[in-house]
Write an enzyme that holds these catalytic residues in place. Sequence first.
Site, PDB file in Angstrom:
ATOM      1  N   SER A   1       0.829  -1.204   0.000  1.00 51.20           N
ATOM      2  CA  SER A   1       0.000   0.000   0.000  1.00 51.20           C
ATOM      3  C   SER A   1       0.868   1.260   0.000  1.00 51.20           C
ATOM      4  O   SER A   1       1.669   1.458  -0.917  1.00 51.20           O
ATOM      5  CB  SER A   1      -0.975  -0.036   1.178  1.00 51.20           C
ATOM      6  OG  SER A   1      -1.998   0.906   1.018  1.00 51.20           O
TER       7      SER A   1
ATOM      8  N   ASP B   1      -9.942  -5.467  -4.352  1.00 49.71           N
ATOM      9  CA  ASP B   1      -9.439  -4.366  -3.523  1.00 49.71           C
ATOM     10  C   ASP B   1     -10.321  -3.136  -3.707  1.00 49.71           C
ATOM     11  O   ASP B   1     -10.492  -2.632  -4.823  1.00 49.71           O
ATOM     12  CB  ASP B   1      -7.996  -4.050  -3.926  1.00 49.71           C
ATOM     13  CG  ASP B   1      -7.238  -3.273  -2.870  1.00 49.71           C
ATOM     14  OD1 ASP B   1      -7.873  -2.510  -2.128  1.00 49.71           O
ATOM     15  OD2 ASP B   1      -6.004  -3.419  -2.800  1.00 49.71           O
TER      16      ASP B   1
ATOM     17  N   HIS C   1      -7.696  -5.721  -0.099  1.00 48.61           N
ATOM     18  CA  HIS C   1      -6.458  -4.999   0.197  1.00 48.61           C
ATOM     19  C   HIS C   1      -5.554  -5.769   1.161  1.00 48.61           C
ATOM     20  O   HIS C   1      -4.359  -5.525   1.214  1.00 48.61           O
ATOM     21  CB  HIS C   1      -6.804  -3.626   0.793  1.00 48.61           C
ATOM     22  CG  HIS C   1      -5.694  -2.630   0.721  1.00 48.61           C
ATOM     23  ND1 HIS C   1      -5.036  -2.341  -0.455  1.00 48.61           N
ATOM     24  CD2 HIS C   1      -5.112  -1.847   1.680  1.00 48.61           C
ATOM     25  CE1 HIS C   1      -4.101  -1.425  -0.225  1.00 48.61           C
ATOM     26  NE2 HIS C   1      -4.126  -1.122   1.060  1.00 48.61           N
TER      27      HIS C   1
END
Length: 269
Positions: free
Chosen positions: A98, A222, A250
């Site tokens: 991320s 996601d 995610h």
Amino acid sequence: MGYFVAVESHVNIYVEDVNPGSEKTILFIHGWPANHKLFEYQFDVLPAMGYRCIGIDLRGFGNSDKPLHDYSYDRLSDDVRAVIDALNLKNFTLAGHSVGGAISIRYMARHNGHGVSKLVLMAAAAPSFTQRPSFPYGLPKEAISKLIEDTYNNRPKMLQEFGDMFFFQNVTEPFSDWFFQLGLQAAGYSTAAVLESLRDESLFADLGKIRVPTLIFQGIHDQIVLPQLAVAINEGIPNSKLVWLESSGHGLFWEQRDTINEEMSQFIG
């Protein structure tokens, strides 16, 4: 073992170092709003396969110091460089999830990939986490501004709602609480400051400067880093491979941990 590395005269970064005797090293950079414990399910497996796994807590998060200011991608990537130099890391794999992926990309461009032989990006928040006139695939900027507002007004509620979006697969209440507690270990102001970087910064110019083999993981479900971002990263980084994860959101590092661990070990060698 855990220890601290000074990255500035007043800022110490926490480092967790597992299996330090191995020559095959992976340096993990966690995502927002967690810390190095996000990679528990990699640290459970990869050291036993012969890898040295190093996790750092970004400034403002986990056990690291929490200065009031300085949470830009440049500053965070400079912290990574300071840890690398302090540990004298060479020929290692850099792995980021991320915003940790965004910081890894900025590190590769800003520091010319110093010491890195391979790069792993997991749901990386790049080349832009938010929508732009020429890039409509991110989240609306207003949504990130709302997260910042919620961080200052009711951070526990914000973290709980964010956690509900994080995983595609069903998670148990104890697991959800574990993830929630990771976010609480950060400072509120650092949680908001990194959100500002996610909202305002971009990495379009950084991608083409990456010259090492790159493995990209992306969950097709996601809702935070949308799958189109992984396509843009794959197109922007020469010699990159994109692996789609069919059962992940995610939280791909847990949702398809066996696939990620196996693919990483094959990629690194």
